[in-house]
Design a protein around this motif. Structure first.
Motif, short mmCIF file in Angstrom:
data_model
loop_
_atom_site.label_atom_id
_atom_site.label_comp_id
_atom_site.label_asym_id
_atom_site.label_seq_id
_atom_site.Cartn_x
_atom_site.Cartn_y
_atom_site.Cartn_z
N MET A 70 5.76 -51.24 -11.89
CA MET A 70 5.51 -50.68 -10.56
C MET A 70 6.17 -51.52 -9.48
N LEU A 71 6.09 -52.85 -9.59
CA LEU A 71 6.74 -53.73 -8.63
C LEU A 71 8.25 -53.54 -8.65
N VAL A 74 9.09 -50.14 -6.87
CA VAL A 74 8.92 -50.20 -5.41
C VAL A 74 10.02 -51.05 -4.78
N THR A 75 10.33 -52.18 -5.40
CA THR A 75 11.39 -53.05 -4.86
C THR A 75 12.74 -52.33 -4.86
N THR A 76 13.03 -51.62 -5.94
CA THR A 76 14.28 -50.88 -6.01
C THR A 76 14.33 -49.78 -4.95
N GLY A 77 13.20 -49.10 -4.76
CA GLY A 77 13.18 -48.06 -3.72
C GLY A 77 13.42 -48.62 -2.33
N VAL A 78 12.85 -49.80 -2.05
CA VAL A 78 13.07 -50.42 -0.74
C VAL A 78 14.52 -50.83 -0.56
N LEU A 79 15.15 -51.40 -1.58
CA LEU A 79 16.54 -51.83 -1.48
C LEU A 79 17.47 -50.64 -1.31
N PHE A 80 17.22 -49.59 -2.08
CA PHE A 80 18.10 -48.43 -1.98
C PHE A 80 17.86 -47.63 -0.71
N GLY A 81 16.79 -47.98 0.02
CA GLY A 81 16.61 -47.34 1.31
C GLY A 81 17.68 -47.71 2.31
N PHE A 82 18.42 -48.81 2.05
CA PHE A 82 19.53 -49.20 2.93
C PHE A 82 20.81 -48.44 2.60
N TRP A 83 20.94 -47.85 1.42
CA TRP A 83 22.15 -47.12 1.04
C TRP A 83 21.99 -45.61 1.11
N MET A 84 20.80 -45.14 1.18
CA MET A 84 20.54 -43.71 1.22
C MET A 84 19.45 -43.44 2.26
N CYS A 94 8.35 -42.26 -5.33
CA CYS A 94 7.11 -41.55 -5.69
C CYS A 94 7.28 -40.80 -7.02
N GLY A 95 8.42 -40.19 -7.23
CA GLY A 95 8.63 -39.47 -8.49
C GLY A 95 8.60 -40.39 -9.70
N LEU A 96 9.29 -41.54 -9.59
CA LEU A 96 9.32 -42.47 -10.72
C LEU A 96 7.94 -43.09 -10.96
N LEU A 97 7.21 -43.34 -9.86
CA LEU A 97 5.85 -43.86 -10.05
C LEU A 97 4.95 -42.83 -10.72
N CYS A 98 5.17 -41.55 -10.43
CA CYS A 98 4.39 -40.50 -11.11
C CYS A 98 4.69 -40.49 -12.62
N LEU A 133 12.34 -39.11 -19.54
CA LEU A 133 12.20 -38.81 -18.12
C LEU A 133 12.27 -40.08 -17.28
N TYR A 134 11.68 -41.15 -17.80
CA TYR A 134 11.72 -42.43 -17.09
C TYR A 134 13.17 -42.91 -16.95
N GLY A 135 13.97 -42.79 -18.00
CA GLY A 135 15.37 -43.19 -17.94
C GLY A 135 16.19 -42.30 -17.02
N LEU A 136 15.91 -40.99 -17.04
CA LEU A 136 16.64 -40.07 -16.14
C LEU A 136 16.30 -40.37 -14.68
#
Length: 530
Positions: A70-71, A74-84, A94-98, A133-136
């Protein structure tokens, strides 16, 4: 002193044929059949029990690393928020956490249940689909910023390696799930790098494929190590189960043997009384009739019949006594009444008792005794029985005109030995363990006219063992037999040497004053204190 007495050799019973070999072969065949059946019924080529255990380890590993994953998401989502766009990064997070929550929930449900063979296959398929699904999900975010600049490519490569390493370690117990989680990520990133058309991206694509192969090999090794551990544990559990079953069987057999031994002892004790009471009457009345105490028989042949009845009764009484002695020895209830015993005198007395029987058969008995032999500490009745059993056996199986040697002397270690050697028919080497066993008889004994119960040698061996000695039997067919029994040096009562110190005086010494005072006292007042 004979050479056989200097180096006595106890004849050991030959080891039985390995009875465990058929058991081991049957066990190995059963294991091979079980493994083949497990491979046919398993979806992974291993035992069904191993499939369930591997899935359980996979679920436990996923649950233990849930917060770490989970960490990472979330960290990856925050970092990629600067590129997208932030909305896209938040939606991906949220999708990957689901998906991760679905995996954790499935793992918890699997651990809480006891799956069968069919349920194990279903759970296996479910885990593989969830990992796919996790890998996709990781593939969707990692290929988005690729190709912009070197920083983004380096970040994507780093995250790819991190995701592949974590997924391979978490799903090592289920290699197909690990491949389903990492292969889409690696393939997508490698294709994306190749499509960019630059040399650096070609190198990164090759590095991504090599990393995937390395982590796949590492996951396979971890899976093999885990499987080997499970097999070793299963074999250990099976061995423990077999040992417990064997112990239970042996305990039951021991209880039965003890019960049978108690029943045998009770039977022998009861039958001893029941047989001896009428047997004493038979011996007494037959002796009266044989001796013609109340007058001669009208028919002379009745005297012969009476003698036969008396001799048969004596033989039966001796047989009963031998069986009772052997049963007491085997039960450990034979007590030695130890005292100082002269081995030479006991052997001479036994020779005198059996001399008439040997003379009637034309057998010559030679005595070779060493002089000034000290006494030994032992049971005289047991020693006498040993000598009588050995000497009577020699007389019984020695043909007419044969010879028997009785030897008594010192052993090389300081003990005493008795040797009984004859020129009889001998015993085959393969039959020596048989004649040393209870009720065992050799082929010559069976063919002989004077058959016994086969208890003489076993009783003699048991009695000498109780004295701490050794029993040696050497024989050759058509040459003769020699039996040597030795008593240990601890039982030899050597004479004590004279005392070097003077003995204390019988009365205490008195001074001259006390002697004069005692001498002046009247005789009548001596000892009265006056």
């Amino acid at each position: 002193m004979s050479d056989s007495a200097e180096k006595p050799e106890v004849v050991q019973l030959p080891a039985d044929s390995p009875a465990g070999a058929p058991v081991a072969s049957r066990r190995a065949a059963a294991q091979r059949v079980r493994e083949a059946r497990d491979r046919l019924t398993s979806t992974s080529g291993t035992r069904p029990a191993f499939d369930s255990e591997l899935l359980r380890q996979y679920a436990q590993t996923r649950l233990s690393a849930s917060y770490v994953v989970m960490l990472l998401v979330v960290t990856t989502g925050v970092l990629f928020g600067f590129w997208m766009p932030p909305v896209s990064a938040a939606a991906w997070t949220c999708g990957l956490l689901c998906i991760h929550t679905a995996i954790i929930r499935s793992c918890g449900q699997f651990i809480a249940t006891q799956p069968s063979l069919t349920a194990t296959r279903q759970w296996r398929t479910r885990f593989i689909v969830l990992d796919l699904l996790y890998g996709l999900g990781w593939t969707a975010v990692l290929i988005h910023p690729s190709g912009f600049d070197a920083v983004s490519n380096t970040l994507v490569m780093f995250l790819m390696l991190l995701v592949v390493a974590v997924s391979s370690m978490l799903a090592a117990s289920l290699p197909i799930a690990a491949l389903a989680a990492t292969a889409p990520v690696t393939a997508a990133i490698a294709v994306n790098f190749v499509l960019s058309g630059t040399f650096d991206n070609y190198v990164l694509a090759l590095l991504a494929v090599a990393a995937e192969g390395y982590f796949a090999l590492l996951a396979h090794r971890l899976h093999s190590a885990t499987l080997a551990t499970l097999e070793a544990r299963a074999e250990k559990d099976a061995l423990i189960g077999e040992l417990e079953q064997a112990k239970a069987i042996s305990d039951e057999a021991r209880h039965r043997a003890e019960a049978a031994n108690v029943a045998k002892s009770r039977f022998l004790a009861q039958m001893s009384h029941e047989l001896r009471t009428p047997l004493n009457a038979i011996l007494g009345f037959s002796e009266v009739m044989k001796s013609e105490i109340f007058g001669t028989h009208t028919v002379p042949v009745y005297q012969e019949y009476s003698s036969d009845i008396h001799n048969s009764g004596v033989h039966l009484l001796n047989l009963i006594n031998e069986i009772l002695d052997l049963s007491r020895i085997e039960a450990g209830r034979y007590e030695l009444n130890e005292e100082a015993v002269s081995l030479v005198h006991v052997v001479a007395d036994c020779h005198h008792l059996l001399k008439l029987r040997a003379s009637n058969r034309g057998i010559t008995i030679h005595e070779v005794f060493e002089q000034n032999m000290p006494r030994i500490w032992g049971d005289e009745r047991a020693v006498r029985q040993i000598v009588l059993n050995l000497l009577s056996n020699s007389i019984k199986f020695t043909p007419q005109g044969g010879e028997v040697w009785l030897k008594v002397g010192w052993t090389a270690s300081g003990g005493q030995y008795l040797s009984v050697k004859d020129t009889g028919s001998g015993i085959a080497e393969s039959e020596i363990p048989i004649v040393l066993a209870s009720f065992g008889q050799g082929s010559n004994s069976i063919k002989s006219a004077e058959q016994g119960a086969g208890l003489g040698l076993p009783i003699a061996k048991s009695l000498i063992d109780m004295h701490g000695g050794t029993f040696t039997l050497k024989s050759k067919l058509r040459i003769g037999t020699e039996v040597v029994v030795t008593f240990p040096p601890e039982r030899v009562m050597s004479a004590l040497g004279p005392l070097t110190e003077e003995a204390p005086p019988l009365q205490p010494e008195t001074t001259n004053t006390e002697a004069a005072r005692i001498g002046r006292k009247p005789i009548l007042s001596a000892g009265t204190g006056l």
